[in-house]
Design an enzyme around this catalytic site. Structure first.
Site, mmCIF file in Angstrom:
data_model
loop_
_atom_site.group_PDB
_atom_site.id
_atom_site.type_symbol
_atom_site.label_atom_id
_atom_site.label_comp_id
_atom_site.label_asym_id
_atom_site.label_seq_id
_atom_site.Cartn_x
_atom_site.Cartn_y
_atom_site.Cartn_z
ATOM 1 C CG HIS A 168 -1.800 1.211 1.449
ATOM 2 N ND1 HIS A 168 -3.075 1.189 0.407
ATOM 3 C CD2 HIS A 168 -1.599 1.860 1.883
ATOM 4 C CE1 HIS A 168 -3.499 2.475 1.270
ATOM 5 N NE2 HIS A 168 -2.508 3.485 1.405
ATOM 6 C CD GLU A 169 2.465 3.700 4.141
ATOM 7 O OE1 GLU A 169 2.259 4.252 2.723
ATOM 8 O OE2 GLU A 169 1.107 3.052 4.411
#
Length: 251
Positions: free
Chosen positions: A178-179
């Protein structure tokens, strides 16, 4: 909802945030203009018996020159404050991570949890074809993570101790992936720019605080016909409130 739909929704939300930031600056200009107009009107009517806060009196204090002057001044403060903050952030994401109290994880660490998160970040970097970012750990038990930086070569991943301690390897892969999506799609670069703008808005509040401190040793209200000190004091308080409130709401 699939991944690409969620990604499109995230882009639309980012666009709305940018619009709201612009509206916040415009609101800042409007409120500051009104505050200065009221201050000028009160200073022109030094006697308490002459003070007139009617709408007509306030309108007469407004002028095109005042509106333009305040708009230029506010924009100059926000822009210059933002440029100053951007110069501080030019080292990239590590500045943000260190400001939050993060500690860079040594590549030769013997801590099993830290070793695991380093391996996960390296795997995600290889999979996405980007340089391996530095990883910073924040000594907090909450579960959270972030990506910061301007480009892929100065990006960092920040992650809390609670995240690497309590999540499984598969869950860590999801968090780190996600990051990495923020890194690849420019979200973190936009966030860095918004940090600079927020600092520019905060400068308004700092200027208000400076005005208040400058009036600390000055006697307010030297007579019935001299309320300029009180007006300047009130103006400083308003500017301080505007700057800090604007920063709080923008966050």
């Amino acid at each position: 909802m699939d991944f690409f739909t969620a990604q499109d929704n995230a882009r639309r939300k980012t666009g709305r945030l940018v619009i709201l930031m612009v509206l916040a600056v415009l609101a800042l200009i409007t409120v500051t203009t009104l505050a200065i107009a009221i201050a000028l009107h009160l200073m022109e009517n030094q006697s308490a018996t002459q003070t007139n806060l009617s709408a007509q009196g306030m309108w007469s204090a407004l002028s095109i020159e005042l509106v333009i002057g305040v708009a230029i001044a506010v924009l100059a403060v926000v822009v210059l404050g933002g440029l100053f903050k951007r110069s501080q952030l030019k080292r990239g994401g590590r500045v943000v991570a260190e400001a939050l109290g993060g500690r860079e994880i040594n590549l030769n660490t013997r801590d099993a949890n830290e070793r695991r998160i380093l391996n996960v970040v390296e795997e995600m970097a290889i999979a996405s074809g980007t340089p391996v970012p530095s990883v910073y750990v924040l000594e907090e038990e909450s579960i959270n993570a972030f990506a910061a930086g301007y480009q892929t070569n100065d990006a960092v991943i920040g992650i809390t101790r609670g995240t690497i301690r309590h999540l499984t390897r598969d869950e860590l892969q999801g968090v780190v992936a996600h990051e990495f999506s923020h890194i690849l799609h420019g979200d973190m670069r936009l966030n860095m720019r918004l940090i600079s703008i927020l600092h520019g808005i905060l400068i308004i509040g700092l200027l208000g605080g400076t005005v208040l401190r400058s009036m600390r040793f000055r006697r307010v209200g030297g007579g019935k016909r001299d309320n300029s000190g009180a007006v300047v004091l009130a103006l400083g308080a308003v500017l301080m409130l505007i700057g800090y409130a604007g920063t709080f709401l923008a966050i």
